[in-house]
Design an enzyme around this catalytic site. Structure first.
Site, PDB file in Angstrom:
ATOM      1  N   LYS A  55       0.838  -1.211   0.000  1.00 36.73           N
ATOM      2  CA  LYS A  55       0.000   0.000   0.000  1.00 36.73           C
ATOM      3  C   LYS A  55       0.873   1.261   0.000  1.00 36.73           C
ATOM      4  O   LYS A  55       0.649   2.182  -0.778  1.00 36.73           O
ATOM      5  CB  LYS A  55      -0.938   0.011   1.220  1.00 36.73           C
ATOM      6  CG  LYS A  55      -1.832  -1.213   1.306  1.00 36.73           C
ATOM      7  CD  LYS A  55      -2.773  -1.167   2.500  1.00 36.73           C
ATOM      8  CE  LYS A  55      -2.084  -1.240   3.839  1.00 36.73           C
ATOM      9  NZ  LYS A  55      -1.392  -2.530   4.102  1.00 36.73           N
ATOM     10  N   ARG A  80      -9.655   0.721   9.410  1.00 37.47           N
ATOM     11  CA  ARG A  80      -9.158  -0.637   9.597  1.00 37.47           C
ATOM     12  C   ARG A  80     -10.138  -1.486  10.391  1.00 37.47           C
ATOM     13  O   ARG A  80      -9.869  -2.653  10.663  1.00 37.47           O
ATOM     14  CB  ARG A  80      -7.866  -0.553  10.386  1.00 37.47           C
ATOM     15  CG  ARG A  80      -6.661  -1.081   9.656  1.00 37.47           C
ATOM     16  CD  ARG A  80      -5.496  -0.823  10.578  1.00 37.47           C
ATOM     17  NE  ARG A  80      -4.354  -1.540  10.174  1.00 37.47           N
ATOM     18  CZ  ARG A  80      -3.339  -0.978   9.525  1.00 37.47           C
ATOM     19  NH1 ARG A  80      -3.378   0.275   9.174  1.00 37.47           N
ATOM     20  NH2 ARG A  80      -2.293  -1.695   9.223  1.00 37.47           N
ATOM     21  N   ARG A 126      11.618  -6.317   4.303  1.00 37.39           N
ATOM     22  CA  ARG A 126      11.462  -4.848   4.234  1.00 37.39           C
ATOM     23  C   ARG A 126      12.511  -4.136   5.086  1.00 37.39           C
ATOM     24  O   ARG A 126      12.829  -4.556   6.186  1.00 37.39           O
ATOM     25  CB  ARG A 126      10.074  -4.436   4.713  1.00 37.39           C
ATOM     26  CG  ARG A 126       9.944  -2.911   4.782  1.00 37.39           C
ATOM     27  CD  ARG A 126       8.533  -2.433   4.878  1.00 37.39           C
ATOM     28  NE  ARG A 126       7.813  -2.978   6.021  1.00 37.39           N
ATOM     29  CZ  ARG A 126       6.506  -2.800   6.193  1.00 37.39           C
ATOM     30  NH1 ARG A 126       5.801  -2.125   5.303  1.00 37.39           N
ATOM     31  NH2 ARG A 126       5.905  -3.321   7.243  1.00 37.39           N
ATOM     32  N   ARG A 182      11.569  -2.635  10.908  1.00 37.15           N
ATOM     33  CA  ARG A 182      10.522  -2.201  11.842  1.00 37.15           C
ATOM     34  C   ARG A 182      10.308  -3.260  12.930  1.00 37.15           C
ATOM     35  O   ARG A 182      10.359  -4.455  12.650  1.00 37.15           O
ATOM     36  CB  ARG A 182       9.203  -1.993  11.068  1.00 37.15           C
ATOM     37  CG  ARG A 182       9.099  -0.610  10.473  1.00 37.15           C
ATOM     38  CD  ARG A 182       7.938  -0.456   9.497  1.00 37.15           C
ATOM     39  NE  ARG A 182       6.640  -0.975   9.906  1.00 37.15           N
ATOM     40  CZ  ARG A 182       5.520  -0.810   9.205  1.00 37.15           C
ATOM     41  NH1 ARG A 182       5.547  -0.112   8.066  1.00 37.15           N
ATOM     42  NH2 ARG A 182       4.379  -1.318   9.608  1.00 37.15           N
ATOM     43  N   ARG A 203      -0.325  -9.422  13.195  1.00 36.76           N
ATOM     44  CA  ARG A 203      -0.930  -8.424  12.295  1.00 36.76           C
ATOM     45  C   ARG A 203      -1.843  -9.098  11.268  1.00 36.76           C
ATOM     46  O   ARG A 203      -2.905  -8.566  10.922  1.00 36.76           O
ATOM     47  CB  ARG A 203       0.174  -7.623  11.587  1.00 36.76           C
ATOM     48  CG  ARG A 203       0.857  -6.633  12.525  1.00 36.76           C
ATOM     49  CD  ARG A 203       2.196  -6.194  12.012  1.00 36.76           C
ATOM     50  NE  ARG A 203       2.099  -5.353  10.841  1.00 36.76           N
ATOM     51  CZ  ARG A 203       3.108  -5.143   9.992  1.00 36.76           C
ATOM     52  NH1 ARG A 203       4.264  -5.754  10.177  1.00 36.76           N
ATOM     53  NH2 ARG A 203       2.960  -4.343   8.974  1.00 36.76           N
TER      54      ARG A 203
HETATM   55  P1  AP5 Z   1       4.837  -1.678   1.753  1.00 35.84           P
HETATM   56  O1  AP5 Z   1       4.505  -0.793   0.623  1.00 35.84           O
HETATM   57  O2  AP5 Z   1       5.654  -1.146   2.882  1.00 35.84           O
HETATM   58  O3  AP5 Z   1       3.527  -2.415   2.295  1.00 35.84           O
HETATM   59  P2  AP5 Z   1       2.298  -1.838   3.122  1.00 35.84           P
HETATM   60  O4  AP5 Z   1       1.079  -2.494   2.577  1.00 35.84           O
HETATM   61  O5  AP5 Z   1       2.333  -0.347   3.151  1.00 35.84           O
HETATM   62  O6  AP5 Z   1       2.646  -2.482   4.515  1.00 35.84           O
HETATM   63  P3  AP5 Z   1       2.579  -1.941   6.004  1.00 35.84           P
HETATM   64  O7  AP5 Z   1       3.200  -3.021   6.842  1.00 35.84           O
HETATM   65  O8  AP5 Z   1       3.166  -0.579   6.160  1.00 35.84           O
HETATM   66  O9  AP5 Z   1       1.072  -1.864   6.225  1.00 35.84           O
HETATM   67  P4  AP5 Z   1       0.349  -2.069   7.509  1.00 35.84           P
HETATM   68  O10 AP5 Z   1      -1.026  -1.812   7.036  1.00 35.84           O
HETATM   69  O11 AP5 Z   1       0.511  -3.320   8.274  1.00 35.84           O
HETATM   70  O12 AP5 Z   1       1.086  -1.045   8.490  1.00 35.84           O
HETATM   71  P5  AP5 Z   1       0.808   0.461   8.838  1.00 35.84           P
HETATM   72  O13 AP5 Z   1       2.084   1.159   8.700  1.00 35.84           O
HETATM   73  O14 AP5 Z   1      -0.392   0.971   8.109  1.00 35.84           O
HETATM   74  O15 AP5 Z   1       5.583  -2.963   1.119  1.00 35.84           O
HETATM   75  C1  AP5 Z   1       6.100  -3.988   1.956  1.00 35.84           C
HETATM   76  C2  AP5 Z   1       7.456  -4.467   1.392  1.00 35.84           C
HETATM   77  O16 AP5 Z   1       7.227  -5.072   0.104  1.00 35.84           O
HETATM   78  C3  AP5 Z   1       8.470  -3.348   1.155  1.00 35.84           C
HETATM   79  O17 AP5 Z   1       9.740  -3.844   1.473  1.00 35.84           O
HETATM   80  C4  AP5 Z   1       8.364  -3.035  -0.349  1.00 35.84           C
HETATM   81  O18 AP5 Z   1       9.611  -2.595  -0.886  1.00 35.84           O
HETATM   82  C5  AP5 Z   1       7.963  -4.395  -0.918  1.00 35.84           C
HETATM   83  N1  AP5 Z   1       7.058  -4.296  -2.062  1.00 35.84           N
HETATM   84  C6  AP5 Z   1       5.978  -3.469  -2.171  1.00 35.84           C
HETATM   85  N2  AP5 Z   1       5.347  -3.682  -3.344  1.00 35.84           N
HETATM   86  C7  AP5 Z   1       6.038  -4.672  -3.978  1.00 35.84           C
HETATM   87  C8  AP5 Z   1       5.855  -5.349  -5.229  1.00 35.84           C
HETATM   88  N3  AP5 Z   1       4.842  -5.048  -6.059  1.00 35.84           N
HETATM   89  N4  AP5 Z   1       6.748  -6.319  -5.566  1.00 35.84           N
HETATM   90  C9  AP5 Z   1       7.763  -6.643  -4.723  1.00 35.84           C
HETATM   91  N5  AP5 Z   1       7.986  -6.035  -3.532  1.00 35.84           N
HETATM   92  C10 AP5 Z   1       7.109  -5.061  -3.156  1.00 35.84           C
HETATM   93  O19 AP5 Z   1       0.380   0.339  10.368  1.00 35.84           O
HETATM   94  C11 AP5 Z   1       1.296  -0.068  11.357  1.00 35.84           C
HETATM   95  C12 AP5 Z   1       0.580  -0.217  12.676  1.00 35.84           C
HETATM   96  O20 AP5 Z   1      -0.001   1.049  13.093  1.00 35.84           O
HETATM   97  C13 AP5 Z   1      -0.620  -1.193  12.689  1.00 35.84           C
HETATM   98  O21 AP5 Z   1      -0.230  -2.539  12.848  1.00 35.84           O
HETATM   99  C14 AP5 Z   1      -1.405  -0.657  13.882  1.00 35.84           C
HETATM  100  O22 AP5 Z   1      -0.825  -1.051  15.105  1.00 35.84           O
HETATM  101  C15 AP5 Z   1      -1.244   0.846  13.748  1.00 35.84           C
HETATM  102  N6  AP5 Z   1      -2.317   1.422  12.918  1.00 35.84           N
HETATM  103  C16 AP5 Z   1      -2.183   1.999  11.686  1.00 35.84           C
HETATM  104  N7  AP5 Z   1      -3.376   2.380  11.209  1.00 35.84           N
HETATM  105  C17 AP5 Z   1      -4.297   2.044  12.166  1.00 35.84           C
HETATM  106  C18 AP5 Z   1      -5.696   2.159  12.251  1.00 35.84           C
HETATM  107  N8  AP5 Z   1      -6.432   2.697  11.248  1.00 35.84           N
HETATM  108  N9  AP5 Z   1      -6.317   1.709  13.386  1.00 35.84           N
HETATM  109  C19 AP5 Z   1      -5.609   1.181  14.386  1.00 35.84           C
HETATM  110  N10 AP5 Z   1      -4.266   1.009  14.374  1.00 35.84           N
HETATM  111  C20 AP5 Z   1      -3.619   1.445  13.260  1.00 35.84           C
END
Ligand code: AP5
Length: 207
Positions: A13, A86, A120, A153, A164
């Site tokens: 994402k 979420r 990552r 991370r 997660r």
């Molecule tokens: P990346 O683009 O980083 O993936 P992502 O989907 O953004 O993953 P996240 O782990 O950041 O999402 P998340 O939803 O768990 O965490 P968030 O930060 O929102 O890609 C991942 C890897 O793959 C990278 O290394 C990239 O280079 C590689 N890649 C990407 N695309 C690729 C492709 N096409 N081919 C090959 N490689 C690829 O949230 C973190 C925490 O915050 C949550 O767990 C929670 O505790 C809290 N939080 C956040 N939002 C909320 C909410 N709304 N409510 C409650 N708690 C929340």
């Protein structure tokens, strides 16, 4: 255009958001990035959420919704909401103050999620994401954009990833039916390379 990026952890994402921001000229609001910045600055919010995030659990709906409402209040045009909503209560709260145009559902199997999160590396300074196989920086351990150091991370540890994914299935995946029922959901195959995912995204939006 007001978009929601919905999908499991590690679906790509944040990576697609960087490209979509260039393409659509709208800002990217990531609740995960907001929380990580708060943790890095050791603010009151950061101290409150650090343990929750490191364990792979969700921050409570009230705190998260208030944060998003505040972030969106200063924006005039469109934006990409990444990682919010979420939970169903978050979606219902959002619906009271925003009318979204489309919800992009990142469709990806678990084995891909595991290999993406396992490799990552994230920039400590600007938050840019890299991967030890799929998206290497020019110089190992150093961010191409700002020269910051790369780190793994805390929530990319094996036990936190498993938590997660479990939280995603129980609390976030129900949003797929929620938004499909409102005719807002568009599925995007997030499995192939970044360029192919960008192409799938453009097709999905009719661009
Ligand atoms: P990346 O683009 O980083 O993936 P992502 O989907 O953004 O993953 P996240 O782990 O950041 O999402 P998340 O939803 O768990 O965490 P968030 O930060 O929102 O890609 C991942 C890897 O793959 C990278 O290394 C990239 O280079 C590689 N890649 C990407 N695309 C690729 C492709 N096409 N081919 C090959 N490689 C690829 O949230 C973190 C925490 O915050 C949550 O767990 C929670 O505790 C809290 N939080 C956040 N939002 C909320 C909410 N709304 N409510 C409650 N708690 C929340």
């Amino acid at each position: 255009m007001k978009l929601i990026f919905l999908g499991p952890p590690g679906a790509g994402k944040g990576t697609l958001a960087v490209r979509a921001v260039e393409l659509l000229k709208i800002p990217h609001i990531s609740t995960g990035n907001i929380f990580r910045a708060a943790i890095a600055s050791k603010s009151e919010l950061g101290l409150k959420v650090k343990g929750i995030i490191d364990e792979g659990k969700l921050v409570d709906d009230r705190t998260t919704t208030a944060l998003v409402r505040e972030a969106l209040a200063i924006l005039k045009g469109g934006y990409i909401l990444d990682g919010f909503p979420r939970t169903i209560p978050q979606a219902e709260a959002l619906g009271e103050f925003v009318s979204v145009d489309k919800v992009i559902n990142f469709d990806i199997p678990d084995d891909k999620v595991l290999s993406r999160l396992g490799g990552r590396r994230t920039c400590r300074s600007c938050g840019a994401n890299y991967h030890i196989v799929f998206g290497k920086p020019k110089q190992e351990g150093v961010c191409d954009s700002c020269g910051g150091g790369l780190y793994t991370r805390d929530d990319d540890r094996k036990d936190a990833i498993a938590k997660r994914l479990e939280v995603y299935r129980s609390q976030t995946a129900p949003l797929i039916a929620y938004y499909r029922g409102r005719n807002l959901l568009v599925d995007v195959d997030a499995s192939p390379s970044v360029d192919e995912v960008v192409a799938n995204f453009k097709t999905a939006l009719g661009l």
